[in-house]
Enzyme design. Structure first.
Site, short mmCIF file in Angstrom:
data_model
loop_
_atom_site.label_atom_id
_atom_site.label_comp_id
_atom_site.label_asym_id
_atom_site.label_seq_id
_atom_site.Cartn_x
_atom_site.Cartn_y
_atom_site.Cartn_z
N ARG A 177 70.51 53.24 82.23
CA ARG A 177 69.30 52.54 82.69
C ARG A 177 69.48 51.94 84.09
O ARG A 177 68.52 51.73 84.82
CB ARG A 177 68.89 51.46 81.68
CG ARG A 177 67.80 50.54 82.18
CD ARG A 177 66.96 49.90 81.09
NE ARG A 177 67.73 49.31 80.01
CZ ARG A 177 68.49 48.20 80.13
NH1 ARG A 177 68.58 47.56 81.28
NH2 ARG A 177 69.14 47.75 79.09
N TYR B 120 44.14 56.28 95.01
CA TYR B 120 44.43 56.83 93.68
C TYR B 120 43.92 55.84 92.62
O TYR B 120 44.13 54.64 92.72
CB TYR B 120 45.94 57.05 93.55
CG TYR B 120 46.32 57.71 92.26
CD1 TYR B 120 46.09 59.05 92.05
CD2 TYR B 120 46.88 56.96 91.23
CE1 TYR B 120 46.41 59.65 90.85
CE2 TYR B 120 47.22 57.55 90.02
CZ TYR B 120 46.98 58.90 89.84
OH TYR B 120 47.30 59.49 88.65
N ASP C 45 51.74 56.16 100.45
CA ASP C 45 51.80 57.12 99.34
C ASP C 45 51.77 58.51 99.98
O ASP C 45 50.75 58.93 100.53
CB ASP C 45 50.60 56.90 98.41
CG ASP C 45 50.60 57.82 97.19
OD1 ASP C 45 51.22 58.90 97.27
OD2 ASP C 45 49.97 57.48 96.18
N LYS D 132 54.11 65.85 91.28
CA LYS D 132 53.23 66.77 91.98
C LYS D 132 54.07 67.82 92.74
O LYS D 132 54.76 68.59 92.13
CB LYS D 132 52.28 65.99 92.87
CG LYS D 132 51.64 64.76 92.17
CD LYS D 132 50.69 65.15 91.06
CE LYS D 132 50.24 63.97 90.20
NZ LYS D 132 49.66 62.82 90.88
C1 LIG Z 1 49.44 61.49 90.65
C2 LIG Z 1 49.41 60.50 91.73
C3 LIG Z 1 49.91 59.20 91.53
C4 LIG Z 1 50.46 58.73 90.19
O1 LIG Z 1 51.58 59.44 89.82
P1 LIG Z 1 52.01 59.76 88.29
O2 LIG Z 1 53.25 60.56 88.44
O3 LIG Z 1 50.87 60.48 87.66
O4 LIG Z 1 52.24 58.44 87.62
C5 LIG Z 1 49.87 58.33 92.61
N1 LIG Z 1 49.36 58.69 93.81
C6 LIG Z 1 48.87 59.92 94.03
C7 LIG Z 1 48.32 60.27 95.37
C8 LIG Z 1 48.87 60.87 92.99
O5 LIG Z 1 48.35 62.08 93.21
#
Ligand SMILES: *Cc1c(COP(=O)(O)O)cnc(C)c1O
Length: 372
Positions: free
Chosen positions: A47, A99, A171, A196
């Site tokens: 962890r 988001y 982000d 992603k």
């Molecule tokens: C999918 C996404 C998130 C959140 O990520 P998860 O892995 O689904 O928790 C945050 N920001 C953007 C731009 C995203 O596409």
């Protein structure tokens, strides 16, 4: 080393013990130590840190050009991991088309600690300056944004944040470090949903923070992750590391396919708007061209025939799959307003597309028959 080479080699050194060329997957939760608790290779309990997750952090640090990275169980866990380091009462600027999960944190969770946000158009720098308050501690940017692919000028936002004594986090999920490196433009940290493009195959969930410096926020976030247990699992870390190695090659193909799809859609009479930063008609095209290597695999499209035309299109595609998420090898399509919960922010004639790695002619043929 250049980016493509780093993506293959960072965090991927041959295993010292066995010579294994592919990174080993260590699932052990606990690590043998000396009688008085001395650590042998720096590890104690999964962890806190573990060797497979360390490899992924080395890789992401190199790809974003940072000093340290922390990997998390999901993108949302990474986002929360950063935001929980804010002091009570802090104020944050967020994009008005951010988001959905970020909006929910600010609506439901962060007010419990008197943390507030102002949502605004991050491409409007005078609006950003005007929204600053003495207690503004953070500007949170998402560029390109979701789902309108709005572009924020990272270098300008970093300057505004730093002149105010605030930090800038970006982000970078849509662009990935293959196309855009916010730390080099002045951001203090980058956040990723590695679920992603970095994972890249729609089969693993993860998130990451990459820090320009191993500063106090990094130290605090690392400690909190250890105690709250939001760390990425070894197996997920291993899959994301595997994905990262082909990221530059995949992104090049995502970008060229998305451009083809955007140009095709723009020429169709049924389409009222195409949002793709690579098109010269896009509002953020110039800034995107300045700060991105290429324009990415995401776009959205609006239909002159309204919601019904959008839904008809999304239900008629055969190669594109109607599903949420993005960044995998397969092309996805989605009616955003339908999945944004009780208060959708997207226009109801808008369809978002994650353009995958299929042959572009097959994708265009699929869109043509869906428009008929
Ligand atoms: C999918 C996404 C998130 C959140 O990520 P998860 O892995 O689904 O928790 C945050 N920001 C953007 C731009 C995203 O596409």
């Amino acid at each position: 080393m250049r980016f493509e080479t780093l993506a293959i080699h960072a965090g991927a050194e041959a295993d010292a013990e066995t010579g294994a060329v592919a990174p080993p997957l260590h699932l052990s939760t606990t690590f043998k130590h000396g009688a008085a608790g001395e650590r042998r290779a720096g590890y104690e309990y999964q962890r806190e840190t573990n060797p497979t997750q360390d490899r992924l952090e080395i890789c992401l640090t190199a790809l974003e050009g940072g000093e340290r990275a922390l990997v998390y169980a999901s993108g949302m866990a990474a986002m929360q991991g950063y935001l929980e380091c804010l002091a009570n009462g802090a104020h944050v600027l967020i994009p008005n088309d951010c988001y959905t999960g970020l909006r929910t944190l600010f609506n439901e969770f962060l007010p419990q600690r008197a943390i507030t946000a102002t949502a605004l158009d991050m491409s409007d720098l005078s609006a950003v300056r005007a929204a600053l308050r003495p207690e503004t501690a953070l500007i949170w940017a998402e560029t390109p944004s979701n789902p309108l692919l709005a572009i924020a000028d990272i270098a300008a936002l970093a300057e505004i944040a730093h002149a105010h004594g605030a930090r800038l986090v970006c982000d970078n999920t849509f662009a990935t470090p293959a196309l855009q490196q916010p730390l080099a433009l002045g951001a203090d940290a980058v956040m990723h949903s590695t679920t992603k493009y970095l994972g890249g195959h729609s089969d693993v969930m993860g998130g990451a923070l990459v820090f320009a410096q191993a500063d106090s926020v990094y130290e605090q976030a690392a400690h909190r992750r250890h105690i709250t247990g939001n760390i990425a699992s070894p197996f997920n870390s291993w899959l994301i590391l595997r994905g990262a190695r082909s990221l530059p090659a995949r992104m090049a193909w995502h970008c060229s396919n998305a451009r083809r799809v955007a140009e095709f859609l723009q020429a169709q009479p049924e389409v009222s708007a195409v949002h793709y930063p690579g098109l010269s008609s896009h509002r953020g095209h110039e800034v995107a061209a300045k700060q991105m290597r290429d324009f990415g695999g995401m776009l959205s499209v609006q239909f002159a025939g309204g919601r019904d035309a959008a839904l008809r299109f999304a239900s008629r595609v055969r190669i594109f799959t109607n599903a949420t998420s993005l960044g995998g090898v397969e092309s996805l399509i989605e009616h955003r307003a339908s999945i944004e919960g009780p208060h959708p922010v997207s226009a109801d004639n808008l369809i978002r597309m994650s353009v995958g790695l299929e042959h572009p002619d097959d994708l265009i043929d699929d869109l043509k028959q869906a428009l008929l």
